[in-house]
Design a protein around this motif. Structure first.
Motif, PDB file in Angstrom:
ATOM      1  N   ARG A 194       0.820  -1.201   0.000  1.00  0.00           N
ATOM      2  CA  ARG A 194       0.000   0.000   0.000  1.00  0.00           C
ATOM      3  C   ARG A 194       0.859   1.258   0.000  1.00  0.00           C
ATOM      4  O   ARG A 194       0.389   2.334  -0.355  1.00  0.00           O
ATOM      5  CB  ARG A 194      -0.995  -0.001   1.157  1.00  0.00           C
ATOM      6  CG  ARG A 194      -0.355   0.182   2.521  1.00  0.00           C
ATOM      7  CD  ARG A 194      -1.403   0.190   3.628  1.00  0.00           C
ATOM      8  NE  ARG A 194      -2.310   1.304   3.539  1.00  0.00           N
ATOM      9  CZ  ARG A 194      -3.637   1.191   3.534  1.00  0.00           C
ATOM     10  NH1 ARG A 194      -4.193   0.019   3.620  1.00  0.00           N
ATOM     11  NH2 ARG A 194      -4.395   2.264   3.456  1.00  0.00           N
ATOM     12  N   ALA A 195       2.142   1.083   0.363  1.00  0.00           N
ATOM     13  CA  ALA A 195       3.048   2.233   0.377  1.00  0.00           C
ATOM     14  C   ALA A 195       3.149   2.883  -0.987  1.00  0.00           C
ATOM     15  O   ALA A 195       3.374   4.077  -1.099  1.00  0.00           O
ATOM     16  CB  ALA A 195       4.433   1.792   0.840  1.00  0.00           C
ATOM     17  N   TYR A 201      -3.131   7.914  -2.231  1.00  0.00           N
ATOM     18  CA  TYR A 201      -4.551   8.241  -2.170  1.00  0.00           C
ATOM     19  C   TYR A 201      -4.751   9.263  -1.059  1.00  0.00           C
ATOM     20  O   TYR A 201      -3.883   9.448  -0.206  1.00  0.00           O
ATOM     21  CB  TYR A 201      -5.393   6.987  -1.912  1.00  0.00           C
ATOM     22  CG  TYR A 201      -5.179   6.401  -0.534  1.00  0.00           C
ATOM     23  CD1 TYR A 201      -4.058   5.629  -0.266  1.00  0.00           C
ATOM     24  CD2 TYR A 201      -6.064   6.659   0.513  1.00  0.00           C
ATOM     25  CE1 TYR A 201      -3.825   5.127   1.006  1.00  0.00           C
ATOM     26  CE2 TYR A 201      -5.846   6.146   1.779  1.00  0.00           C
ATOM     27  CZ  TYR A 201      -4.719   5.382   2.026  1.00  0.00           C
ATOM     28  OH  TYR A 201      -4.480   4.899   3.278  1.00  0.00           O
ATOM     29  N   PRO A 257      -6.216  10.302   2.313  1.00  0.00           N
ATOM     30  CA  PRO A 257      -6.752   9.573   3.468  1.00  0.00           C
ATOM     31  C   PRO A 257      -8.153  10.054   3.873  1.00  0.00           C
ATOM     32  O   PRO A 257      -8.837   9.369   4.624  1.00  0.00           O
ATOM     33  CB  PRO A 257      -5.730   9.844   4.572  1.00  0.00           C
ATOM     34  CG  PRO A 257      -5.006  11.062   4.164  1.00  0.00           C
ATOM     35  CD  PRO A 257      -5.002  11.059   2.656  1.00  0.00           C
ATOM     36  N   VAL A 302     -12.003   5.273  -1.357  1.00  0.00           N
ATOM     37  CA  VAL A 302     -10.872   4.357  -1.597  1.00  0.00           C
ATOM     38  C   VAL A 302     -10.680   3.492  -0.360  1.00  0.00           C
ATOM     39  O   VAL A 302     -10.682   3.997   0.766  1.00  0.00           O
ATOM     40  CB  VAL A 302      -9.558   5.132  -1.862  1.00  0.00           C
ATOM     41  CG1 VAL A 302      -8.404   4.150  -2.083  1.00  0.00           C
ATOM     42  CG2 VAL A 302      -9.698   6.050  -3.054  1.00  0.00           C
ATOM     43  N   ALA A 349       5.769  10.396 -14.206  1.00  0.00           N
ATOM     44  CA  ALA A 349       5.137  11.666 -14.554  1.00  0.00           C
ATOM     45  C   ALA A 349       5.709  12.212 -15.854  1.00  0.00           C
ATOM     46  O   ALA A 349       6.916  12.205 -16.019  1.00  0.00           O
ATOM     47  CB  ALA A 349       5.379  12.689 -13.431  1.00  0.00           C
TER      48      ALA A 349
END
Lengths: 320, 662
Positions: A108-109, A113, A115, A120, A238
């Motif tokens: 998940r690191a 997203y 918090p 999600v 990116a």
């Protein structure tokens, strides 16, 4: 600890309450007899019979070898799905070794997203003993969460072995490979690997090498007579590219799939897997073997939920 | 050759790593340090400045002015260096991800003093690979980060020729648990990555000049004989690298130049006065032999494992240097190890090991691509070090041997023997940066940022001129960084823990604990699950990593997401993951702000699990943390991780209503 109430959780999911998700996972992961009873109640509460239809969420399997860039890709997918107003649950099945009993769950690191966004939900689970195998709870979790989330992603690691498990569970399977991964090419050609619904080549920012990989994979698919599978190149660096196209491909696959039939197949496969996990080879023999069990399952009501199917199999071993 | 030097050597440059609260307060400190005989400056920046956030950013909360000075714009830099003549000062800046920006602020401040950039001398640390490996103040992904470093090298070698654009750091690798061989090998591999990147951006005939400007920042542990050998081995490898890989022939350019801060990892919280002799011995490691003597030294203070050092503590460390340089006869002789069999043997051993390890890094594609490999290797080495201390194989006086002690008068004062930073300072800095923004020519700022974004996106252009122009235009640290983050993207470094090998070995205690974890997990219904979190900007993750790996090794499911998380992120992860316990690690001194915030966020989400905290937590702060809902606090004196794990399992069992072990 107070025992979680499966029927109540199912009711919350049916009402679209996504904050039920953590407890849903806590319940389906729990192995105490009392929890198993409640977990069965939960699954009955989100069965097609209870919902009046198959659950609305799109269950997407994302699988591929370690280091292929699955988590960073998921990060971009989650961002794009949320931007489009779709809610997402990610069930990350971590391949960590369980040698010591414990596992490090680091996935998940890599998924970014907000918090504060309750659209999600991300949960990591240690894999079963074999690479790419699903944790026993993952099938139940995906089934339940599909009642409240627009998209449920099941992420697994592996190549060549894990697609079978994930294909039994997901509506759409995306296999993720990085450029230069000859294994996938060989596995596809030799038929070792199930044909994915969508094939994703990551690290498109590498340029020619990614384009070549995409070409080679398309050619390999054609050589085994497969023309349906979409092959896409994406970059999570990116500025990310190819993400919208990937989402379109996943949606297109869903639109062309008989979801109900796939879900029925998934429930039957899950029932057999659960039964085997509980009763082993001896249990299967008591049913007259795996094929006989599959034949029996195929004859059941398509709307039948997993606990009922498992219960049916168990009843047969007693009567046999 | 005579056994005496014709003339006593000049001492090395003496510095103290310093900075806190505000630019004005730090300026005061620098001036008083210089008055005490310090010969160079070493600027400690706070974590928001190091990671590219303004004081009013959400991520900066609790961290402003804590571990260093906040510098948000040219006005702060001018205040920091007020009254210090920059044409005559040699300044070392511990700054990495935002190094180009802080150098630009330094150049603009010099301009305002009437000093040309060509006159400036000093160092920007600017080593990003070790940030990914050990220190955690990175901001951009590896590719763009290496480009910024190469840009600074290409710029300074022409425009600021006395500047060291980068210090290749082996220091932090040792702090992260590196063996001497790893320290040498990873530092040299890192240097190769940097020089290869620079080679792309400077003409071939300038590579000798570039090579001459690369310096190192090393560590020295208490095994000071071997540590000295390590530095001699590095000098051999450096010269070989220059000749063979980069075709450097100028003898002067081939010299291995390094500055040093001696070891903090080995400093203890128990009987902290013993740290003084450790520091002295470590200082010998970098000064004893003339052929591998440090160019610049800064020594830690005796009380670093307790909290932030006070000016008096730092003075004590400066005096150690001065006694060594001015009272002893150290500087009167040529190299005292020439012809020493022991030294030659040690150097040979280290060279052999380092060359083999460098080959492994090269097989992983070099230092940039090999970050995952090196990180996992460091986590493994650190775990081995902790195991040796736990088992008593490695003796640490006052910690695992000779622990009987009188009360220390050093920590008896009202301040507990440490400095505390006024928490009101953060609010002032927030106001100050807002005032700065409203007082500047916004159109000029916007234009400078637009130009910066354009240059960043244009691979072939050097970032420095646009960065210096932005500094002149009143841009802030957060704006410069945000502009680059938008172009380059963000990045999370590997945690190293996933790749650390699972260990089934260990003491009987460990085996018993594993059984207990299994028993409690069965009673709970699912495997005991822990979240290990690092709130705030602190990148010192070694402790958290060791806790994560040990928790896994005793059979827990461990969620570890790495550094730099907000309290909200940690609480959300704990909720999603259904953990039974949360462990938080914090070393930056911002625990009183951040830990209660995490607890509040957890409770707001209905996550009612025990929270334990580890880090550099002064005694006086333990009660307030417990009052905020923390179940247990661990500090460096709690070196036995197995015991911490036993506590955690017991806490989970109690909270879950599971009977405790028979």
């Amino acid at each position: 600890m107070t025992q979680l109430d499966g029927s109540a959780l199912a009711a919350r999911l049916r009402a679209g309450d996504r904050t039920a998700a953590p407890d849903v996972l806590n319940l389906v992961e729990s192995r105490t007899p009392a929890a198993r009873v409640q977990a069965d109640a939960l699954l009955r509460g989100v069965s097609p019979a209870a919902l009046g239809a198959e659950a609305g969420g799109h269950v997407v399997g994302v699988t591929g070898p370690p280091g292929a860039g699955k988590s960073t890709l998921l990060s971009e997918l989650v961002r794009a799905w949320r931007a489009a107003g779709r809610t997402v649950a990610v069930l990350a099945v971590d391949p960590s070794s369980r040698r010591t009993g414990g596992a490090l769950l680091g996935d998940r690191a890599r998924i970014a997203y907000d918090p504060r966004d309750d659209g999600v939900f991300i949960r990591s689970t240690a894999a079963a003993d074999r690479l790419g195998g699903l944790a026993p709870s993952t099938r139940a979790a995906a089934t339940a969460l599909a009642a409240a989330f627009d998209v449920v992603v099941v992420e697994t690691v592996g190549v060549g072995q894990s697609e079978t498990d994930i294909a039994e569970l997901a509506d759409t399977v995306a296999v993720v490979v990085q450029p230069g991964s000859g294994d996938t090419l060989q596995f596809l050609k030799s038929g070792i690997m199930e044909i994915p619904d969508v094939l994703v080549v990551t690290k498109a920012d590498l340029g020619d090498i990614a384009l070549r990989a995409r070409r080679d994979l398309s050619a390999a698919l054609r050589s085994v007579g497969e023309r349906e599978t979409a092959v896409l190149a994406v970059s999570s660096v990116a500025p990310a590219t190819g993400i919208d196209e990937l989402i379109a491909a996943l949606d297109a696959h869903l639109a062309h799939t008989d979801v109900a039939a796939r879900r029925v197949r998934a429930r039957r496969a899950t029932a057999l897997a659960d039964f085997t996990a509980e009763h082993g080879e001896r249990g299967l023999r008591a049913l007259g073997g795996r094929r006989e069990a599959q034949r029996w399952l195929a004859a059941q009501n398509p709307a039948c939920d997993v606990p009922s199917l498992v219960g049916g199999l168990e009843a047969r071993t007693v009567s046999a | 050759m005579s056994h005496r030097l014709p003339e006593r050597d000049k001492p090395w440059m003496m510095r103290t790593y310093a900075g806190h609260s505000t630019a004005a307060k730090s300026n005061e400190l620098y001036r008083s340090n210089l008055a005490k005989g310090q010969t160079g400056l070493s600027i400690a920046f706070d974590l928001p400045t190091q990671t590219g956030y303004d004081p009013d950013d959400e991520l900066a909360r609790g961290e402003v002015g804590k571990v260093g000075v906040p510098v948000a714009h040219a006005g702060d830099m001018a205040a920091l260096l007020d009254g210090i003549p920059l044409d005559r000062m040699n300044t070392s800046m511990t700054i990495n991800a935002t190094a180009a920006w802080l150098l630009a602020l330094y150049v603009v401040t010099a301009e305002s003093q009437g000093v040309e950039q060509a006159q400036l001398s000093g160092t920007t640390q600017n080593d990003i690979i070790k940030e990914f490996l050990a220190r955690g103040t990175y901001a951009f992904p590896p590719g763009p980060s290496m480009r910024l470093i190469a840009d600074m090298i290409a710029y300074t070698v022409e425009e600021i020729p006395k500047w060291n654009p980068i210090n290749i750091c082996s220091y932090h690798l040792q702090e992260a648990g590196a063996t001497p061989v790893q320290e040498i090998a990873y530092a040299m591999s890192n240097a190769i990555a940097v020089l290869d990147a620079a080679r792309e951006r400077v003409p071939a005939d300038r590579m000798s000049a570039v090579f001459a400007r690369i310096s190192f920042f090393v560590n020295a542990g208490v095994r000071f004989v071997e540590e000295h050998a390590k530095l001699r081995a590095m000098a051999v490898l450096w010269e070989q690298l220059g000749r063979e890989r980069y075709g450097v022939t100028d003898e002067k350019a081939l010299r291995f130049r390094y500055g040093v801060q001696v070891n903090s990892l080995g400093l203890t919280e128990s009987q902290p006065e013993n740290n003084v002799q450790r520091i002295v011995l470590e200082a010998l490691a970098v000064t004893l032999g003339r052929d591998a003597r440090a160019r610049a030294i800064q020594l830690p203070a005796w009380n670093e494992a307790l909290g932030l050092p006070r000016p008096w503590d730092q003075q004590w460390s400066l005096r150690i240097q001065q006694v060594l340089a001015f009272e002893t006869d150290l500087l009167e002789y040529p190299d005292i190890f020439e012809g020493s069999k022991v030294m030659e043997g040690l150097v040979g051993e280290l060279l052999e090991g380092a060359r083999a390890e460098m080959a492994v890094v090269a097989e992983h594609g070099g230092a940039v691509k090999g970050v995952d490999y090196m990180k996992a290797a460091l986590v493994d080495s650190h775990r081995e070090r902790i195991r040796r201390i736990e088992d008593g194989e490695q003796i640490v006086v006052g910690l695992n041997r000779f622990t009987e002690s009188e009360a220390s008068p050093l920590v008896e004062g009202v301040d507990g023997g440490i400095m505390t930073v006024d928490p009101a300072g953060e609010a002032q800095q927030i106001e100050a940066v807002r005032a700065w923004r409203s007082g500047r020519d916004q159109a000029a700022t916007d234009a400078a940022l637009a130009e910066l974004a354009r240059v960043a996106a244009s691979e072939g252009e050097n970032i420095m001129p646009a960065t210096i122009a932005a500094a002149r235009a009143g841009v802030t640290t957060g704006e410069w960084s945000r502009t680059l983050r938008e172009v380059f993207g963000e990045f999370r470094a590997p945690t190293g823990v996933g790749d650390a090998a699972a260990s089934l070995n260990g003491s009987a205690d460990l085996a018993a604990l594993r059984d207990e974890v299994d028993r409690v997990s069965e009673a709970l219904g699912r495997r005991l699950k822990i979240l290990v979190g690092k709130p705030g900007l602190d990148g010192h993750s070694n402790g958290a990593e060791q806790i994560a790996v040990r928790a896994r090794d005793v059979g827990m499911d461990v969620v570890y997401e790495g550094i730099r998380l907000t309290p909200e992120q940690i609480a959300t992860s704990a909720l999603h993951e259904g953990v039974h316990v949360v462990g938080l690690s914090i070393l930056s001194g911002s625990h009183l702000e951040l830990i209660p915030a995490v607890v509040t966020q957890l409770r707001e989400r209905g996550v009612d699990v025990p929270v334990v905290v580890g880090g550099i937590i002064p005694d006086a702060d333990v009660q307030p943390l417990k009052a905020a809902g923390v179940a247990a606090v661990y500090t460096p004196k709690d070196f036995d991780i197995t015991r911490i794990m036993q506590d955690i399992v017991r806490l989970v069992a109690e909270r879950g209503g599971v009977s405790t072990a028979a």
